[in-house]
Design an enzyme around this catalytic site. Structure first.
Site, PDB file in Angstrom:
ATOM      1  N   MET A 159      -0.470   1.470   0.530  1.00  0.00           N
ATOM      2  CA  MET A 159      -1.601   1.411   1.483  1.00  0.00           C
ATOM      3  C   MET A 159      -2.950   1.416   0.768  1.00  0.00           C
ATOM      4  SD  MET A 159      -0.770   3.787   4.753  1.00  0.00           S
ATOM      5  CE  MET A 159       0.160   3.152   6.152  1.00  0.00           C
ATOM      6  N   GLY A 160      -4.002   1.388   1.545  1.00  0.00           N
ATOM      7  CA  GLY A 160      -5.347   1.440   0.959  1.00  0.00           C
ATOM      8  C   GLY A 160      -6.351   0.593   1.706  1.00  0.00           C
ATOM      9  N   ARG A 170      12.300   2.815  -9.445  1.00  0.00           N
ATOM     10  CA  ARG A 170      12.558   2.329 -10.805  1.00  0.00           C
ATOM     11  C   ARG A 170      13.999   2.643 -11.226  1.00  0.00           C
ATOM     12  NH1 ARG A 170       9.795   5.300 -13.413  1.00  0.00           N
ATOM     13  NH2 ARG A 170       7.729   4.400 -13.301  1.00  0.00           N
ATOM     14  N   SER A 173     -14.923   6.592  10.927  1.00  0.00           N
ATOM     15  CA  SER A 173     -15.327   7.905  11.464  1.00  0.00           C
ATOM     16  C   SER A 173     -16.756   8.235  11.067  1.00  0.00           C
ATOM     17  CB  SER A 173     -14.383   9.000  10.942  1.00  0.00           C
ATOM     18  OG  SER A 173     -13.045   8.616  11.158  1.00  0.00           O
ATOM     19  N   ASP A 215      -7.436   6.313   1.412  1.00  0.00           N
ATOM     20  CA  ASP A 215      -7.877   5.063   0.774  1.00  0.00           C
ATOM     21  C   ASP A 215      -8.867   5.279  -0.372  1.00  0.00           C
ATOM     22  OD1 ASP A 215      -6.338   3.921   2.743  1.00  0.00           O
ATOM     23  OD2 ASP A 215      -8.036   3.352   4.013  1.00  0.00           O
TER      24      ASP A 215
HETATM   25  O1  F6P Z   1      -7.136   4.304   6.380  1.00  0.00           O
HETATM   26  C1  F6P Z   1      -5.897   4.868   6.125  1.00  0.00           C
HETATM   27  C2  F6P Z   1      -4.802   3.880   6.353  1.00  0.00           C
HETATM   28  O2  F6P Z   1      -3.570   4.513   6.106  1.00  0.00           O
HETATM   29  C3  F6P Z   1      -4.918   2.576   5.564  1.00  0.00           C
HETATM   30  O3  F6P Z   1      -4.462   2.741   4.243  1.00  0.00           O
HETATM   31  C4  F6P Z   1      -4.084   1.657   6.396  1.00  0.00           C
HETATM   32  O4  F6P Z   1      -4.503   0.320   6.208  1.00  0.00           O
HETATM   33  C5  F6P Z   1      -4.389   2.111   7.794  1.00  0.00           C
HETATM   34  O5  F6P Z   1      -4.806   3.458   7.692  1.00  0.00           O
HETATM   35  C6  F6P Z   1      -3.243   2.027   8.764  1.00  0.00           C
HETATM   36  O6  F6P Z   1      -3.756   2.345  10.018  1.00  0.00           O
HETATM   37  P1  F6P Z   1      -2.914   2.734  11.302  1.00  0.00           P
HETATM   38  O7  F6P Z   1      -2.543   4.175  11.172  1.00  0.00           O
HETATM   39  O8  F6P Z   1      -3.873   2.530  12.432  1.00  0.00           O
HETATM   40  O9  F6P Z   1      -1.743   1.832  11.338  1.00  0.00           O
END
Ligand code: F6P
Length: 327
Positions: free
Chosen positions: A169-170, A154, A105, A127
């Protein structure tokens, strides 16, 4: 400046709504007209805009997602899409634009800036991988969601004496996984910034078993060198020897849908107002962010060309606290 637009773009992140609320109300406070562009840059291509009022942003502080919707627009990336976006801005009389989103963006914002549009970016992504801010809007809530999930996993892991691989995620950044691993006391944290081998994961399970642990939690960033499926397969083949039955959980999109935390709402509110303050004072071509307790601005050119470095001493800290003898 009489009329401004706001859009949210890329993956949604908790806190986008408090940001929109603050930006809209700040703009109205300046006596500006404020329009919301629906579905990010795609909405600019499609001229999909909506007038925003005080009431249109009422009751959204606590809601995840974005009332303006978001998208990853392929069309905007094309020359024709870019021209359509510029035409919408002209036709709608939008003199300044606020863009909330992640690195893609900010690249889009930079492209508009280079076309002479007065644009201010703001960091919105779970992220936390953007240069120009210590923290992005969304990551605190996502982190709390991930920690809640790990705590729950856990509990079942201990009941069954299992090892769990938990994918977080990340994108290409290990921030969320690292912080979640520290806050949830994971036995191992696998992140893209720190190479590891499959035997290293096996060694952690082996060690946890010998120490008499009832569970072994391994947090795996989605961008890590090996994905959870590969690690799981490897560990299952060595299950007899390692002593733990292995399962995996991919947390997925729940990480993006949490109710914004108090920290998130305050951060988003400050940055939403700050982005509009920039436009009002004639500052553009920048991204707003935070450093310490201060709101700062960084040129978009710098934001998109530099990397946010992860503090790897925290990875070492997590490892040594989990197993002090590895120090
Ligand atoms: O950038 C945010 C994020 O959630 C990342 O952590 C992940 O890799 C990606 O977007 C997933 O993207 P989409 O919503 O296009 O599947």
């Amino acid at each position: 400046m009489k009329r401004i637009g706001i859009l949210t773009s890329g993956g949604d992140s908790p806190g986008m709504n408090p940001f929109i609320r603050a930006a809209v109300r700040r703009g109205l406070g300046y006596g500006m007209e404020v329009v919301g562009i629906i579905a990010g840059y795609q909405g600019l291509c499609d001229s999909n805009v909506r007038e925003m009022t005080l009431r249109s942003v009422g009751g959204i502080l606590d809601r995840a997602g974005t009332i303006l919707e978001t998208a990853r627009s392929d069309e905007f990336m094309t020359r024709e899409g870019h021209r359509k976006a510029l035409r919408t801005l002209n036709e709608q009389g939008i003199e300044g634009l606020v863009v909330l989103g992640g690195d893609g963006s900010m690249r889009g914002a930079m492209a508009l800036h280079e076309s002479g549009i007065r644009v201010v970016g703001a960091p919105g992504t779970i992220d936390n991988d953007l240069y120009g801010t210590e923290i992005t809007i969304g990551v605190d809530t996502a982190l709390n969601t991930v920690i809640d999930c790990i705590d729950m996993i856990r509990a079942t892991a201990s009941s069954h004496r299992r090892a769990f691989l938990i994918e977080v995620m990340g994108h290409h950044c290990g921030y969320l996984a690292l912080m979640a691993g520290i806050a949830a006391g994971a036995e191992m944290i696998c992140i893209p910034e720190k190479p590891f081998e499959l035997e290293d994961v096996a060694a952690v399970l082996d060690h946890a078993y010998i120490r008499g642990k009832a569970h072994c939690i391994v947090v795996v960033a989605e961008g890590a060198q090996y994905n959870v499926q590969t690690i799981e397969k490897y560990l299952q083949e060595r299950q007899q020897e390692l002593g733990f039955d292995v399962r995996s959980s991919i947390l997925g999109y729940i990480q993006r849908g949490g109710k914004p935390t108090a920290y998130e709402r305050i951060l988003a509110t400050r940055l939403g107002a700050a982005a509009v303050d920039c436009l009002a004072s004639g500052t553009h071509g920048v991204m707003v962010g935070v450093s310490g307790h201060q709101v700062i601005t960084t040129p978009l050119a710098e934001v998109i060309s530099r990397r946010q470095e992860l503090d790897l001493s925290l990875h070492d800290l997590a490892r040594t606290l989990e197993d002090p003898q590895t120090r």
